[in-house]
Scaffold this motif. Sequence first.
Motif, PDB file in Angstrom:
ATOM      1  N   GLN A  49       0.831  -1.196   0.000  1.00 16.55           N
ATOM      2  CA  GLN A  49       0.000   0.000   0.000  1.00 16.55           C
ATOM      3  C   GLN A  49       0.876   1.260   0.000  1.00 16.55           C
ATOM      4  O   GLN A  49       0.572   2.257   0.650  1.00 16.55           O
ATOM      5  N   SER A  50       1.965   1.215  -0.747  1.00 17.99           N
ATOM      6  CA  SER A  50       2.947   2.300  -0.707  1.00 17.99           C
ATOM      7  C   SER A  50       2.379   3.638  -1.166  1.00 17.99           C
ATOM      8  O   SER A  50       2.653   4.684  -0.568  1.00 17.99           O
ATOM      9  N   PHE A  51       1.604   3.644  -2.260  1.00 11.78           N
ATOM     10  CA  PHE A  51       1.025   4.895  -2.744  1.00 11.78           C
ATOM     11  C   PHE A  51      -0.017   5.429  -1.766  1.00 11.78           C
ATOM     12  O   PHE A  51      -0.034   6.628  -1.455  1.00 11.78           O
ATOM     13  N   GLN A  52      -0.874   4.548  -1.249  1.00 13.59           N
ATOM     14  CA  GLN A  52      -1.930   4.982  -0.344  1.00 13.59           C
ATOM     15  C   GLN A  52      -1.367   5.533   0.965  1.00 13.59           C
ATOM     16  O   GLN A  52      -1.936   6.442   1.560  1.00 13.59           O
ATOM     17  N   ARG A  53      -0.258   4.980   1.391  1.00 19.29           N
ATOM     18  CA  ARG A  53       0.341   5.412   2.662  1.00 19.29           C
ATOM     19  C   ARG A  53       1.441   6.457   2.468  1.00 19.29           C
ATOM     20  O   ARG A  53       2.091   6.842   3.438  1.00 19.29           O
ATOM     21  N   SER A  54       1.645   6.894   1.233  1.00 15.62           N
ATOM     22  CA  SER A  54       2.666   7.915   0.916  1.00 15.62           C
ATOM     23  C   SER A  54       4.025   7.514   1.477  1.00 15.62           C
ATOM     24  O   SER A  54       4.680   8.291   2.199  1.00 15.62           O
ATOM     25  N   LEU A  55       4.465   6.307   1.143  1.00  7.87           N
ATOM     26  CA  LEU A  55       5.707   5.761   1.688  1.00  7.87           C
ATOM     27  C   LEU A  55       6.930   6.082   0.831  1.00  7.87           C
ATOM     28  O   LEU A  55       7.961   5.432   0.960  1.00  7.87           O
ATOM     29  N   SER A  56       6.818   7.062  -0.034  1.00  7.02           N
ATOM     30  CA  SER A  56       7.965   7.448  -0.850  1.00  7.02           C
ATOM     31  C   SER A  56       8.908   8.330  -0.050  1.00  7.02           C
ATOM     32  O   SER A  56       8.585   8.786   1.055  1.00  7.02           O
ATOM     33  N   ALA A  57      10.085   8.583  -0.624  1.00  2.00           N
ATOM     34  CA  ALA A  57      11.002   9.553  -0.032  1.00  2.00           C
ATOM     35  C   ALA A  57      10.419  10.951  -0.243  1.00  2.00           C
ATOM     36  O   ALA A  57       9.361  11.112  -0.853  1.00  2.00           O
ATOM     37  N   SER A  58      11.097  11.985   0.236  1.00  2.03           N
ATOM     38  CA  SER A  58      10.561  13.336   0.086  1.00  2.03           C
ATOM     39  C   SER A  58      11.697  14.349   0.009  1.00  2.03           C
ATOM     40  O   SER A  58      12.844  14.063   0.362  1.00  2.03           O
ATOM     41  N   LEU A  59      11.341  15.535  -0.471  1.00  3.66           N
ATOM     42  CA  LEU A  59      12.292  16.644  -0.536  1.00  3.66           C
ATOM     43  C   LEU A  59      12.263  17.392   0.788  1.00  3.66           C
ATOM     44  O   LEU A  59      11.547  18.366   0.962  1.00  3.66           O
ATOM     45  N   SER A  60      13.016  16.902   1.725  1.00  2.51           N
ATOM     46  CA  SER A  60      13.086  17.517   3.053  1.00  2.51           C
ATOM     47  C   SER A  60      14.438  17.159   3.666  1.00  2.51           C
ATOM     48  O   SER A  60      15.130  16.256   3.177  1.00  2.51           O
ATOM     49  N   PRO A  61      14.835  17.839   4.745  1.00  9.69           N
ATOM     50  CA  PRO A  61      16.137  17.537   5.358  1.00  9.69           C
ATOM     51  C   PRO A  61      16.306  16.073   5.763  1.00  9.69           C
ATOM     52  O   PRO A  61      17.420  15.545   5.766  1.00  9.69           O
ATOM     53  N   THR A  62      15.187  15.403   6.091  1.00  9.07           N
ATOM     54  CA  THR A  62      15.262  14.008   6.507  1.00  9.07           C
ATOM     55  C   THR A  62      14.639  13.059   5.485  1.00  9.07           C
ATOM     56  O   THR A  62      14.649  11.849   5.682  1.00  9.07           O
ATOM     57  N   GLY A  63      14.092  13.607   4.387  1.00 15.37           N
ATOM     58  CA  GLY A  63      13.372  12.778   3.422  1.00 15.37           C
ATOM     59  C   GLY A  63      14.240  12.058   2.422  1.00 15.37           C
ATOM     60  O   GLY A  63      13.783  11.160   1.725  1.00 15.37           O
TER      61      GLY A  63
END
Length: 246
Positions: free
Chosen positions: A57-71
């Motif tokens: 359920q990666s898309f539904q749970r927003s389990l991607s990396a992100s553009l942030s200091p810790t993402g």
Amino acid sequence: TDIFVDRKPRKPAEIPLCMCVVPEDGSPACGKDCLNRLMQFECIEGNCATGTTCSNQSFQRSLSASLSPTGGLEICETSGRGFGIRTTRTFPKNTFLMEYCGEIISAETSRHRMETIYKDMTHYYFLNYDKSEVIDGCRKGSDARFVNHSCNPNCRIEKWVVNGEYCVGLFTERELEAGEEVTYDYRFESFGDMKKCMCGARGCRGFLGLNKSGDGLSDIKALKLCELFFLCCVGCWEGVFVLVLM
């Protein structure tokens, strides 16, 4: 999250159910042998028999990396290729890095936008959503639109079905180290003059695709190729329209 401009989001005709069970050893359920995962369908939250242990359920749970200091990701400037996306930490192989989101619009609306609001723009981003719709990532797109092409990429694009709609994601092809630029192979088919590829990768093909026609995209002939099953992208590279096929 995608924004549906010309219609309301669809509801799934039926709920895709897998046959997975919760592992006795406490490991996550719905792994590589999950029937839904094998067909690139996500298990629907609240309907999977494995409950909160479901790992599909990666898309539904927003389990991607992100553009942030810790993402783990950041926007960077590249040499001759504009902006790009770079890692700030290590990512294992097959990691879900980013989702490509934007406005879901019809082919007719995309044609209108190219002839009006995008007429004088140098860069804009369309990806095929299905046979008659595209994702417009220009005005309301996710940061995945900054990911550059490479002839020797470290990531790939995958198209999944989630709750009756498509989700497009970027996944790592191998382990990525901190400081690497994130890339995938656009697989261009170019309309107009071919342009030199600036990826700088070992084994670079030299040009951004094969010159298939001199017609350009002003008449949207290239959108007919969107009937191919997977993914395409209509964009602009230094003023030359291109069609990207995956």
